[in-house]
Design an enzyme around this catalytic site. Structure first.
Site, mmCIF file in Angstrom:
data_model
loop_
_atom_site.group_PDB
_atom_site.id
_atom_site.type_symbol
_atom_site.label_atom_id
_atom_site.label_comp_id
_atom_site.label_asym_id
_atom_site.label_seq_id
_atom_site.Cartn_x
_atom_site.Cartn_y
_atom_site.Cartn_z
ATOM 1 N N GLU A 140 38.304 46.382 77.441
ATOM 2 C CA GLU A 140 39.344 46.114 76.437
ATOM 3 C C GLU A 140 40.540 47.041 76.602
ATOM 4 O O GLU A 140 41.678 46.649 76.319
ATOM 5 C CB GLU A 140 38.736 46.207 75.037
ATOM 6 N N GLU A 160 28.776 43.402 74.412
ATOM 7 C CA GLU A 160 28.491 43.802 73.028
ATOM 8 C C GLU A 160 27.432 42.931 72.360
ATOM 9 O O GLU A 160 26.572 43.424 71.622
ATOM 10 C CB GLU A 160 29.778 43.778 72.197
#
Length: 288
Positions: A140, A160
């Site tokens: 990210e 995640e």
């Protein structure tokens, strides 16, 4: 009779595990080096012993570095990379999170949000030189920059969901902008990473190069950007960012505002003069 937990192959595709406990920490979790006469900042995530996993301290230091660069007029472009040969960053340090209270975890999450917001809002060009694994928050960070170049051993993933989290560092919004939406959803839902070659084929990565040449290539790109008018480069970045997702005429109006400002700026006079004189232009640092 107690039984041992059954071992699993669940994590093998990710090619990393929890950082070792007790490993010596570097003096600073983020380094910054200024080159090319101070015009190029190279930001290095500096926890190679833990695959550059992001701790509270690393996030805070990265925010500080970005805020310093933002107000340093001489810096015209920044590069983000990772220390060592294995990883850009594997995302949040799960060993640090293991014993956190809910309040501690939410506090860290808020700190990380500030880091990524500061990165996304930087008016100066900034790009990622991904030199290995880029997972979770590391991926990210790369997505939050203006563009990505990568070494041929790099990989990108959002694991995640595999540990019970919905990705929260921007990838549900950013990943479908750099990949086909279906591929982005597959990555987010399965946690399976993609190779640098696939990321390049799909348009997420601009350039691929051998790992040993990555920073050389990154510096060459940065020097080219830094040689242009910083006022014009920042205006173009703003026009692209502000125009994304807008109706076409609104996006063009944003672009034209930047264009007309540049048309009356001294850099335009210098650039056209340099072209006609067949010389290198000498653009001034932006006047904020």
């Amino acid at each position: 009779m107690a039984t041992s937990p059954t071992r699993t192959d669940r994590w093998k595709a990710l090619d990393f595990g929890p950082p070792p406990s007790g490993a010596a920490e570097p003096d600073s979790p983020v380094l910054v080096e200024y080159g090319s006469g101070g015009r190029v900042a190279v930001i290095t995530l500096n926890r190679p012993q833990a695959d550059n996993a992001i701790t509270t301290e690393l996030g805070a230091r990265l925010t500080e570095v970005l805020e310093t660069i933002a107000v340093r007029p001489a810096v015209r472009v920044a590069i983000v990379t990772g220390a060592g040969e294995r990883a850009f960053s594997v995302g949040s340090d799960l060993r640090q999170r293991k014993d956190m209270t809910k309040e501690d975890w939410l506090g860290q999450r808020q700190d990380f949000d500030r880091t990524l917001y500061t990165l996304r809002q930087l008016r100066k060009p900034i790009f990622a030189a991904v030199n290995g694994i880029a997972y979770g928050g590391g991926c990210e960070i790369a997505q939050s920059t203006d563009f990505i170049i990568a070494s041929d051993n790099a990989s990108f993933g959002q694991p995640e969901a595999m540990i019970g989290l919905a990705a929260g560092g921007g990838s549900p919004a950013l990943l479908p902008r750099v990949l086909p939406p279906g591929k982005a959803l597959q990555m987010l839902m399965t946690g399976d990473p993609i190779t640098a070659q696939e990321a390049y084929r799909l348009g997420m990565v601009n350039e691929l190069c051998p790992q040993g040449e990555l920073l050389e290539v990154a510096r060459r790109i940065a020097d080219k950007i830094a040689s242009n008018s910083p006022t014009a480069v920042q205006a173009v970045k703003r026009a692209v960012r502000m125009g994304q997702g807008q109706p076409i005429e609104q996006a063009i109006a944003i672009m034209m505002e930047a264009h007309w400002r540049s048309a009356v700026h001294p850099d335009r006079v210098e650039g056209i003069g340099a072209f006609n004189d067949d010389r290198e232009p000498s653009f001034q640092d932006p006047d904020y």
